[in-house]
Write an enzyme that holds these catalytic residues in place. Structure first.
Site, PDB file in Angstrom:
ATOM      1  CB  SER A  88      -1.886  20.514   2.181  1.00  0.00           C
ATOM      2  OG  SER A  88      -2.147  20.604   1.031  1.00  0.00           O
ATOM      3  CG  ASN A 112     -13.758  18.781  -4.360  1.00  0.00           C
ATOM      4  OD1 ASN A 112     -12.617  19.349  -4.018  1.00  0.00           O
ATOM      5  ND2 ASN A 112     -14.871  19.086  -4.457  1.00  0.00           N
ATOM      6  CB  THR A 158       1.895 -21.707  27.063  1.00  0.00           C
ATOM      7  OG1 THR A 158       2.058 -22.463  28.272  1.00  0.00           O
ATOM      8  CG2 THR A 158       1.446 -22.492  25.826  1.00  0.00           C
ATOM      9  CG  HIS A 159       0.592 -19.015  30.407  1.00  0.00           C
ATOM     10  ND1 HIS A 159      -0.624 -18.116  30.672  1.00  0.00           N
ATOM     11  CD2 HIS A 159       0.197 -20.087  30.187  1.00  0.00           C
ATOM     12  CE1 HIS A 159      -1.466 -18.854  30.159  1.00  0.00           C
ATOM     13  NE2 HIS A 159      -1.067 -20.021  29.896  1.00  0.00           N
ATOM     14  CB  SER A 164      28.158  -0.227  25.175  1.00  0.00           C
ATOM     15  OG  SER A 164      29.073   0.354  26.093  1.00  0.00           O
ATOM     16  CE  LYS A 223      23.775  -2.805  27.388  1.00  0.00           C
ATOM     17  NZ  LYS A 223      23.171  -1.415  28.153  1.00  0.00           N
ATOM     18  CG  ASN A 268      22.140  -1.708  23.618  1.00  0.00           C
ATOM     19  OD1 ASN A 268      22.362  -2.510  24.565  1.00  0.00           O
ATOM     20  ND2 ASN A 268      22.768  -0.464  23.816  1.00  0.00           N
ATOM     21  CD  GLU A 284      15.250  -1.753  22.560  1.00  0.00           C
ATOM     22  OE1 GLU A 284      15.168  -2.063  23.650  1.00  0.00           O
ATOM     23  OE2 GLU A 284      16.389  -0.948  22.041  1.00  0.00           O
ATOM     24  CE1 TYR A 301     -11.779  16.905  -0.522  1.00  0.00           C
ATOM     25  CE2 TYR A 301     -12.212  19.572   0.177  1.00  0.00           C
ATOM     26  CZ  TYR A 301     -11.458  17.982   0.138  1.00  0.00           C
ATOM     27  OH  TYR A 301     -10.145  18.443   0.517  1.00  0.00           O
ATOM     28  CD  GLN A 359      -5.312  20.319   3.557  1.00  0.00           C
ATOM     29  OE1 GLN A 359      -5.918  20.850   2.694  1.00  0.00           O
ATOM     30  NE2 GLN A 359      -4.325  21.311   4.318  1.00  0.00           N
ATOM     31  CE  LYS A 372      -3.483  15.527   0.945  1.00  0.00           C
ATOM     32  NZ  LYS A 372      -4.887  15.186   0.675  1.00  0.00           N
TER      33      LYS A 372
END
Lengths: 442, 442, 442, 442
Positions: free
Chosen positions: D7, D94, D139-140, D261, D267, D269, D274, D301, D306, D309
């Protein structure tokens, strides 16, 4: 305990399949001479009567009898007497419930495939009517290049085709019969598993009795496939919600799939699309639910497996409703050509066409072509005109080789038509694909 | 922004595939006359050199260049000059990354299938050596009926076979090439998508350019299939952890797959089995992660899609490690026949054999047979003996028709041998299935 | 469309709360002079009558009226005439449903807290009776050190206490009233939101009307908290299933929480524990479902939010059933002291006690002490005796400083008693913690 | 095996905390007289040097030493000689790893809270600047009523406040120290757990040693809280993506959080938005991953733990990046008042204001008022004018009681201002809330 243990409230949906499986089992027992013809007759008549009682809503389901198997068994004992007890020869509730659910999921795969095909057909109709209708192709929700609405619809036809393929594969893989695995180890009775498998429409009996009672990957595969299909439905639903929003205005939805406001008469809320989008959650959640149940479960049968049914039923209901509603909504919706075209004409979406033209036709290196196109766009922007309205002389300042011919790629329709590579948005290409799918979806 | 935007830390794993796809694209551009042979040569040489630099760990990945495509592109510009710019003709990062990842997942499906077959072979070896080794068949973690360890191993062979089938189906379905979809709409250059698809080992180009850049269901299907396989791995891992626990003591694991305690020399912790069991979480979590990303995402390309790679890589690593570790652990483990048999002989596991015998051989109704067997078991329990040590006279008190012949079904081996229905635990049946799988896994 | 749109099949559970909220709203409207006292009276009487009709099962729910609000509204129109229409002044279905569900979840938090406390009390009773009962403490399912069963029970008391704390925090955080947010923007009527909030038992009105109708993080927090509690329940359930398995035999479960086999009279299947373990899936799946619904949902209200209710109801039902069944099962179960102690005495579980003794009492470096203890254990293993039966002379071969005094740590009870650090397994420590929790759970 | 077991590739992030915990443990051992002052000095010096080596990137992490604890232990043995061995007195890996991770997650809660506050401040700044900026309340995705952009921003301030509250509660709940639980049962050494707990900043030691090493609900609570916060981030991110799309055009994003671009200069983006939206998947997936790991895991344990993490690290990285990017993006974005206002003026968004006015001022029953308003809107639509431009005479045809006064509610600003109920969108109300939050976020 009864409350946590009883499953009759939901597994009653398995009733017709439970009876079908019992009928097949009894017929096999009789043919193998394990039960007498008279017992088989009594069982068959009793089961048929129970089926009728259930179909007519006259069957009294009892929660103290826990599950559908015990409810039917108890009623059969009343109707068929001692013969009823012999029905349980060489089987157990473990293989019985595995068989019932498998039958149910096989059929659910079939319904999903049919629903997907109906939706594809609805999309195909729209694609055909709009193979040449210009709309903006978006990246990052910014108009990038003009495409056609038909092309856009076909993208979903492809996605739903793969979803259908997944359901078909799942259906073929799960089409094996657990019946005869008994509690977990098979049986010492001389049963004929090929006969019961065949009677129930399965391709063959399962090859390992422990696997038959302990596995639910057929249900997991159904749920995963449904979850993937749901992501596709949610994407189309999201687009429909946006398209119906005034900022886009690309489509008008029909009253059947919207709710209105008595006071704002023009308002049409895309409730169906939103519900479809939301149901993605239920379907994905159902897959997670059953995967979590199965995680770390020692063989062979454990009561945890009772949790399989509600997950499957909930997801199947959500998926089938969504497919039907989406097919109807798509069929009913009216694209607004003018608004789509206008939206496609913002942001100089043919700038890349210009660059490609300079590279392709004038043979300039890509980078140079790109640079010239960028400069021309900037000028058009300063002048507040679209590219196809910028005088040639202006363009020549940046790329002297340009001639009138360039205007052939600067309009939206010309741009779309030029993208004629296989799979591209050119209407001719779109129509080829429509023909391909028409043939496939016959 | 750079920190959230850069993907080079993980997408560098795509480097060899990105280069492979660029080589195919350049060769096609040249053959179609879109770029000159000299440019194609310069590009090919440059890419090959980059491939070598990466393979030898000499390539300097730069975070400010964001992703693997830009890192390679920048280096190619150094090596190949202006030709490098022409490589980007008729493609975009959108179809490029879709192609790279698809190639990666196609190969990951292949590795998963191979890993599953190796694991099946390890199980088959154990099944063969223990086709007749008696162990308790559990329901609800209670011994229910004697089965054989070979039969138990074969149950997993079946599950992993279906997992392999799912990967094969997924691989076949995703085996289509996005390259040539360009940004989203196709291109006006006269490209040959069949040529690039073929060069990259794909069955065909994708039919719709929007779908090609926007869809990730191929990755979702891989993840879902991996998640289902992981539930099977987790079940076997759980059983191995239990079997290695002193309360069961069914198997001894090798040092290679356990960790010890210097002070408790007999202690062997089944770490590998526990890690495999735990990795189910990561794999299921990866499917949920990508499904959540895809939910409600409008077409065509959005940067959200960058989240596809880490989910796929994490799941593939976890799955492949788990398959290899499990195959090794199964191959190494030593079943303890005596402990398994002793555990199988608790709780009157042949009670159902006795009932079946009374019904089958003496022709008693199932319910009566059941009742007599229950009474006989109760008596054996009171006397503190197993069923096969209860005097015949005692049994006859409850079912006078019984003869010495009944002892033929009361022993553990006899019981197992008697469950000879197709798919049952009878060693003869188990050996038939082993032969079937040996042939299949050749 | 009706089928996908209607929610009355599940949201009827909100009926009493919907009526309660309407009563509070009507009383406020009247006090503010927005509706007349006569209208308020008519509304109150009508709503009370509807409440009674529903309570008595006489209310005819209609699917064509879609949801619980419309069903009640329509009936109120029949009962109260034009006054019914005035009830809708200054509110909308958006804030109404948000209020109803919030009231429901607040109460569900309360039920969960009570269920957790009952379970803690059952565990505490067992802990008290078995504060000194030796059992193996496992790591990796291998016996590692002797602990007491009381200590083990208390570990769960701690976990369930934190679960209770999470529900309390969630309940406090969600204890704000959305009513008065109207459709999304508030209202121009002079309403008194403090009054309605107070009447419904909320601490205060929500501060932002958009947030009030658009947010469901209160439901997500409930579901996440339930999912975490479910992991704890599943761990205890898993242990009970194992403990009840003959390989362990640590506890006997009562008939009330097991199912039997008529033919294998000693068999008790831990169905309740398995069902509880399995329900983890449903609860986790419900959280995933709603989180997926909420992902990427633009403000303020969208119909996707209708998917909140079924997720919450399904999880709450599963959780509450699981808590009650677990509390009953724990209260009923009978630990088997002899089997636990015997299991604790395998594998030299006091080896670390010996090493600690050599280090602590004889002052040897930890590594040396460890080494000597390992050698002594190996010798005991060869001689086939437990450590407390190995002659002192044998031990002295590896650590000459040892005296008879060492036997004080080699027995299981001595070992457990010696681990008297805070939080350790020493019975005295366990009893201190029991006293602490008795006081807390009064 | 090494590959699945090691690990160190990810748990090296715990290094500073592992050293901090070891320093506290060593100091306690010395004060309790368990180790000598000289040993404690050697350990402290060695650990400090290791900390420096790691900080300076000079520490050679070795995979064959598996994890961070063994890597540090091995180096300490080189630096401190035999004293190093004594550091492990009265503890085990542990409790050590449970302590390290808990310390990490406590700090992660702190970072999340700070990140949330920074984001709230950025939103508050925008809210203040735009307390009166009219935008459509949707709304909607349909414009429903005019609201202000400040009001909209405050809705998120509320959501992120609750997220912060959840992290604070989680942090307080997990603020207990596992150190001293040793392997699972506590220790016989006279340790002082209050001292180590205090030195590490914990409120107290954990009360049960099994619970201390076996539980990970603190990590689950962190992940669930992060997942809920991520749904809020994804909603805001979705809105920003839409607002930046030309169909809305509500905001302009800065170059720092967009990509451009070269060829389409206008443009931008919204990549950052996102990516934030996409990261919801990773965070939710991480919760599912760990919950799946914990499901059905027997105490105390097991190596499965493990897997805790990577789930936590992945989610924390994603959350922290998202919070920082969102705060920056919000701070940088420029609302476009004109476009927002224009969008708010489509679809007769003050129709409900008109109805409310007729009911409130003219005292008409709600239903009648509603009916009259609907008719007036229909007329305005036919005439192609907004409501505030429809002649009074036209309105009086449907509701004769109307006077010039009605125009006071028909404009967008008037409408917004009139919704002055507590929590409503009236700018005065919005400013009150801004003041409230300014005070809170000082």
């Amino acid at each position: 305990m009864e409350e946590i243990n009883a499953s009759i409230d939901f597994d009653r949906r398995l009733a017709p399949l439970d009876i079908e499986a019992s009928l097949a089992h009894a017929a096999m027992l009789a043919r193998q001479g394990i039960i007498s013809p008279a017992d088989a007759d009594a069982i068959r008549e009793g089961l048929n009567r129970i089926a009728q009682e259930i179909a007519e809503g006259r069957f009294a389901f009892r929660r103290d009898l826990e599950d559908i198997h015990m409810n039917i068994e108890a009623r059969l004992a009343e109707l068929a007497g001692p013969a009823a007890g012999r029905l349980h020869t060489a089987r157990s509730r473990n293989d019985q419930v595995a068989t019932d659910l498998r039958l149910w999921v096989v059929k659910a795969c079939g319904r999903a495939r049919e629903g997907l095909r109906d939706l594809q057909r609805a999309l195909l109709d729209k694609a055909e009517a709009h193979a040449g209708t210009i709309m903006p192709g978006f990246t990052h929700m910014q108009p990038a290049q003009p495409i056609t609405f038909g092309h856009h619809c076909l993208a979903y036809v492809e996605m739903f085709a793969r979803d259908g393929g997944r359901f078909a594969d799942a259906q073929a893989r799960m089409n094996e019969c657990p019946l005869g695995a008994a509690a977990l180890a098979g049986t010492s009775f001389p049963i004929d598993r090929d006969m019961t498998a065949g009677a129930l429409g399965f391709a063959r009996p399962m090859r390992n009795s422990l696997d038959a009672v302990a596995s639910r990957d057929f249900a997991l595969e159904y749920l995963a496939t449904a979850a993937i299909a749901a992501t596709h439905l949610s994407r189309l639903a999201e687009e429909i919600v946006l398209w119906a929003s005034p900022g886009f205005g690309f489509v008008a939805l029909s009253d059947a799939f919207t709710t209105g406001s008595s006071i704002m008469p023009q308002k049409r809320n895309p409730d169906a699309a939103e519900l479809i989008r939301g149901k993605t959650g239920r379907i994905l959640g159902s897959f997670v639910a059953l995967a979590t149940v199965m995680k770390g479960l020692a063989l062979a049968y454990a009561k945890d497996l009772q949790e399989d049914k509600e997950a499957v039923f909930a997801a199947a209901d959500a998926l089938e409703l969504s497919l039907a509603a989406m097919a109807g909504m798509v069929a009913d919706m009216t694209p607004d050509r003018a608004k789509m075209r206008a939206a496609a004409d913002t942001g100089y979406p043919t700038a890349t066409d210009l660059a490609d033209y300079i590279a392709r036709v004038l043979g300039k290196p890509f980078r140079e072509a790109h640079h010239a196109a960028g400069a021309i766009v900037k000028l058009a922007e300063q002048k507040g005109v679209t590219l196809d309205r910028l005088p040639l002389a202006d363009m020549r300042k940046f790329e002297p080789g340009l001639t009138e011919d360039v205007f052939g790629v600067l309009g939206l329709e010309a741009s779309a038509a030029s993208r004629a590579s296989y799979g591209g948005t050119a209407p001719a290409r779109v129509r080829e694909q429509i023909a391909f799918w028409r043939e496939k979806l016959k």
